[in-house]
Design an enzyme around this catalytic site. Structure first.
Site, PDB file in Angstrom:
ATOM      1  N   TRP A 157       0.906  -1.069   0.089  1.00  0.00           N
ATOM      2  CA  TRP A 157      -0.115  -0.024  -0.083  1.00  0.00           C
ATOM      3  C   TRP A 157       0.803   1.274   0.101  1.00  0.00           C
ATOM      4  O   TRP A 157       1.736   1.201   0.735  1.00  0.00           O
ATOM      5  CB  TRP A 157      -0.947   0.016   1.217  1.00  0.00           C
ATOM      6  CG  TRP A 157      -1.741   1.145   1.447  1.00  0.00           C
ATOM      7  CD1 TRP A 157      -2.661   1.679   0.555  1.00  0.00           C
ATOM      8  CD2 TRP A 157      -1.797   1.955   2.666  1.00  0.00           C
ATOM      9  NE1 TRP A 157      -3.266   2.765   1.070  1.00  0.00           N
ATOM     10  CE2 TRP A 157      -2.814   2.959   2.373  1.00  0.00           C
ATOM     11  CE3 TRP A 157      -1.349   1.889   3.959  1.00  0.00           C
ATOM     12  CZ2 TRP A 157      -3.330   3.927   3.154  1.00  0.00           C
ATOM     13  CZ3 TRP A 157      -2.004   2.858   4.979  1.00  0.00           C
ATOM     14  CH2 TRP A 157      -2.816   3.933   4.553  1.00  0.00           C
ATOM     15  N   ASP A 206      -1.379  -5.232   9.462  1.00  0.00           N
ATOM     16  CA  ASP A 206      -2.071  -3.995   8.900  1.00  0.00           C
ATOM     17  C   ASP A 206      -3.354  -4.794   8.418  1.00  0.00           C
ATOM     18  O   ASP A 206      -3.397  -5.611   7.594  1.00  0.00           O
ATOM     19  CB  ASP A 206      -1.580  -3.529   7.760  1.00  0.00           C
ATOM     20  CG  ASP A 206      -2.379  -2.113   6.898  1.00  0.00           C
ATOM     21  OD1 ASP A 206      -3.639  -2.079   7.567  1.00  0.00           O
ATOM     22  OD2 ASP A 206      -1.994  -1.577   6.394  1.00  0.00           O
ATOM     23  N   LYS A 263     -13.354   0.555   5.364  1.00  0.00           N
ATOM     24  CA  LYS A 263     -13.792  -0.319   4.053  1.00  0.00           C
ATOM     25  C   LYS A 263     -15.258  -1.115   4.785  1.00  0.00           C
ATOM     26  O   LYS A 263     -16.447  -1.203   4.220  1.00  0.00           O
ATOM     27  CB  LYS A 263     -12.961  -1.287   3.495  1.00  0.00           C
ATOM     28  CG  LYS A 263     -11.799  -0.661   3.145  1.00  0.00           C
ATOM     29  CD  LYS A 263     -11.586   0.081   2.177  1.00  0.00           C
ATOM     30  CE  LYS A 263     -10.285   1.112   2.205  1.00  0.00           C
ATOM     31  NZ  LYS A 263      -9.791   1.488   1.184  1.00  0.00           N
TER      32      LYS A 263
END
Ligand code: PMP
Length: 403
Positions: A133, A215, A251
């Site tokens: 990311w 993460d 999300k």
């Protein structure tokens, strides 16, 4: 001569630049496959019904106010977040060795965790997957780490994980390096190690004394099953690792701009918790003083009420299955069109993104010629696809590949 004269212009953040280009594009056929945000089959953002319902209740609740939260956030929220991640039967949870700190979403949890590791524990080297990311490096560098190194992850030839390369790089990492690991639905590749591979990764990390910083930005969003998507973090915790895990509710709750997140800390000894929390308190205090309440209230209420929780689980199944359907739809169309190359990786991958294998030139061409926006790395948000644009996108990809 200004004191700012020598400031160099920093590079643009690709994903935000893409959204700007998309917004400025007047073509009605435009498609945004850039930013990682869920879209309905109508191409619209989705406020989850359970969130809407709770927001109405919160707005009407006159006992609530805008007073500061504690520095470490809303207790009910961070507890529920830890339980959601680790499960209530996790030994670390039962023994009070798992702590939660409310944070400014996943990004804030990563930063607070990284700053603590650098400042309090003196860690100076971190490893990230190649690719990862786009924000990991910026966060860890800004937190003061001296060295950021990549471990091999993606093998373009197999369109899968370079597991041998990954293990070799971890074996060669200096002791006490921090290893950033994606808990599930690796961003951008959509490829996760198998359970057997995670076991090997854990063995290497134990042997080499590497610190796992997970993460978790997609729990429930990847498979539709919260437990399944958390199984790797739970495995590490059960194996006795001390670890950090950043959690994002952007999300899975669709709470992107409410900055709702948590840093989960798993440690070996419950007696160390007070000292660790006191230092995390100072890191947060210096960074943003205390977190916002709204998203945390919504999430805490959902996770602690049986009916609301069930309703929310339905929502994440709706989102994850729509994404899986779009993967199949895209793969099927490319195969049918006879687009050169293999496309099975699109359905093999998991989570929001597909790492399509398209080249930077092909991605640019898609933007310039077809008004389809995706990252130059070939990462495409599968939630940006829908039944109205799927044929258009597939034939545009066919054109980009065959031109
Ligand atoms: N980690 C990964 C891998 C992500 O994809 C994201 C969201 N794009 C985040 C962390 C954090 O996002 P946020 O700060 O919105 O929670």
């Amino acid at each position: 001569m200004s004191i700012f004269s020598n400031v160099q212009t920093a590079p643009p953040i690709e994903v935000f630049a893409l959204t700007r280009a998309y917004n400025a594009d007047q073509n009605p056929k435009k498609v945004n496959l850039g930013v990682g945000a869920y879209r309905t089959d109508e191409g619209k953002p989705w406020v989850l019904p359970v969130v809407r319902k709770l927001e109405a209740q919160l707005a009407a609740d006159e006992t609530l106010n805008h007073e500061y939260l504690p520095v470490l956030g809303l207790d009910a929220f961070s507890k529920a977040a830890v339980h959601m991640l680790l499960g209530t039967d996790c030994p670390a949870v039962i023994d009070n060795r798992a702590l939660g700190v409310q944070s400014l979403s996943g990004t804030g949890a990563l930063f607070v965790g990284a700053k603590f590791l650098q400042k309090i524990l003196g860690y100076d080297t971190y490893y990230y997957s190649a690719p990862t990311w786009g924000n990991h490096k910026l966060i860890f560098d800004t937190a003061g780490f001296k060295q950021g190194r990549a471990y091999r992850y993606w093998d373009p030839a197999t369109k899968n994980i370079d597991f041998e390369g990954m293990c070799e790089d971890l074996r060669n990492a200096p002791e006490n390096s921090v290893i950033i690991l994606h808990a599930c639905a690796h961003n951008p590749t959509g490829c996760d190690p198998t359970d057997a591979q995670w076991k090997q990764i854990a063995e290497i990390m134990r042997e080499r004394k590497l610190f796992p910083f997970f993460d978790s930005a997609y729990q429930g969003f990847a498979s539709g099953d919260l437990d399944k998507d958390a199984r790797t973090v739970r495995y590490f915790a059960k194996e006795g690792f001390e670890l950090f895990c950043s959690q994002s509710f952007s999300k899975n709750f669709g709470l992107y701009n409410e900055r709702t997140g948590n840093l989960t800390v798993v440690m070996k000894d419950a007696e160390l918790a007070a000292a660790v929390l006191s230092q995390l308190t100072l890191v947060v205090r210096a960074t943003y003083s205390n977190p916002p309440a709204h998203g945390a209230r919504v999430v805490a209420a959902t996770l602690t009420n049986k009916d609301l929780f069930a309703e929310w689980q339905d929502h994440i199944r709706v989102m994850s299955s729509r994404i899986i359907q779009m993967r199949e739809a895209l793969r099927d169309r490319l195969v049918k069109l006879g687009t050169p190359g293999t496309w099975d990786h699109i359905t093999r991958q998991i989570g929001m993104f597909s790492f399509t294998g398209l080249t930077p030139q092909q991605c640019e061409y898609l933007g310039n010629e077809h008004h389809i926006y995706l990252l130059r790395s070939g990462r495409a948000n599968m939630a940006g696809l829908n039944t109205n644009n799927i044929d258009y996108v597939a034939s545009a990809i066919h054109d980009a590949v065959t031109k």
